[in-house]
Design a protein around this motif. Structure first.
Motif: not given
Length: 423
Positions: A25-30
């Motif tokens: 989910x953190x990576x999806x934000x980027x």
């Protein structure tokens, strides 16, 4: 010390798996920004200067780098979980600003918040996994962590490209980010457990044997000097991390504009932008454990060389623009997959557990400054010589960085104490 706490991936697989999901989910934000945001700048806000378009990457990189630097200190003071939750709280407004911000300043503001959020949340998923697994499976842990994060970057970049081609550049592509932010916050608050006791257990089991290393926990200034300059292995790792993310910062801004100018459609640009982080992410499932078996240095050196070849493939334009872009992105992703977990594991090997979180923060500071350096370099070079020359220069710098690691890094890194090999 709680006798129920044990180090190891098998012993802590439930929390480890949860943290893998959180980092997706953190990576999806980027990934929200990889395909669409540079085109929002040129198409919607009519920005003509490359450096101005790339300013959102510069803002993101600088803020994330400095947040990385203090994230370990905050984690030691306030616990890993609290810092992770704070990262999600800061990131919550980001998709709304990207979707409906009325001017380019709002987009830059969103990237300031995104940089803080990523510096806190991604740093904590790294530290928490390192805490859980202990020293034996560190490469595997970093491979799985980064595979989850950058796999999500690639998938989201592809999805936003398709949504933008169908519904327009804004606001629909950013709806995904709202789901990511809410889900990440809820999981971090209600399900994730803090892992600092695991780091304390490992610290108690790890002797401090290095001459010149302070017997007590050192301050951030000492750790910054040690990680950045005084230890030759850590110096090599930091510069390689910076150049690695210079490539990412350059490609983040340059590739959408370059390939659109060469006649590639928005869906094709989405594929080019998705393949790079997807190969980068998924490849780390294999390169992470490989770093545990063959060591860190070979993967770092050859990973930088493979990335340099990727730049050559894109810059030489041997095939059609779409084919060259996809082939070059595969090579960039493969090279980065080789480098990324090995770099993180190398820092974790060299730093004593009592100051490892701070050392990882210093490394991530230098690594993520690379975003800003790459975007700034690309903006200046593209304005004077054209977008393709930004690709050429990045390839040359990447090759030289690999040579520097080859010369400076002395394997194997000791896992129990840092040796003060000065630069």
């Amino acid at each position: 010390m709680n006798s129920s706490i044990r180090l190891g991936l098998k012993e802590n697989w439930r929390q480890f798996t949860l943290l893998v999901l959180v980092n997706m989910l953190v990576g999806g934000m980027v990934g929200l920004e990889r395909t669409v945001v540079p085109l929002v700048g040129t198409s919607e806000f009519k920005i003509g200067a490359d450096l101005v378009v790339f300013s959102f990457i510069i803002a993101f990189g600088v803020v994330k780098a400095f947040t990385n630097l203090i994230s370990g200190v905050l984690a030691d003071k306030y616990t890993r979980k609290r810092v992770l939750v704070l990262g999600w709280l800061v990131g919550l407004p980001v998709p709304f600003l990207l979707a409906w911000g009325p001017s380019w300043r709002w987009i830059i503001g969103a990237n300031v918040l995104l940089g803080i959020s990523q510096g806190l949340a991604w740093s904590m998923t790294v530290n928490m996994k390192v805490d859980l697994v202990g020293p034996r499976k560190r490469g595997l842990a970093m491979g799985l962590n980064e595979a989850a994060g950058y796999g999500a970057v690639g998938i989201t970049a592809l999805l936003t490209g398709y949504i933008a081609a169908t519904h327009g550049l804004r606001p629909q592509p950013f709806y995904i980010g709202i789901v990511y932010a809410v889900a990440g916050l809820l999981l971090s608050v209600f399900v994730v457990r803090d892992t600092r006791p695991y780091a304390q257990l490992e610290s108690a089991q790890t002797p401090v044997t290095t001459a010149g290393e302070p017997a007590h926990k050192p301050g951030l200034g000492w750790v910054f000097r040690e990680t950045s300059l005084r230890n030759s292995n850590l110096f090599a790792v930091c510069q390689a991390g910076l150049i690695n993310n210079l490539n990412d910062g350059m490609s983040w801004g340059v590739f959408p504009l370059l390939f659109i100018s060469l006649g590639v459609g928005l869906e094709g640009v989405g594929w080019i932008k998705a393949i790079y982080p997807a190969v980068w992410g998924m490849g780390q499932v294999f390169t992470g454990p490989l770093a545990d078996r063959i060591g860190r240095k070979p993967l770092i050196v050859w990973g930088m060389f493979v990335q340099a070849v990727g730049h050559v493939v894109i810059g030489a334009e041997v095939w059609s623009p779409l084919t060259s872009g996809i082939a070059g992105s595969v090579l960039l992703g493969a090279g980065t997959a080789m480098v990324y977990p090995a770099l993180l594991a190398a820092v974790s090997d060299a730093a004593h557990p009592s100051w490892r979180a701070s050392s990882l923060g210093v490394y991530r500071f230098w690594r993520d400054i690379g975003y800003a350096v790459g975007a700034l370099m690309a903006g200046v070079v593209a304005s004077r010589f054209g977008l393709i020359w930004a690709v050429h220069l990045a390839g040359l710098i990447t090759f030289l960085s690999g040579v520097l690691v080859w010369v400076k890094m002395v394997p194997p890194l000791k896992k129990e104490a840092v040796h003060l090999n000065t630069v």
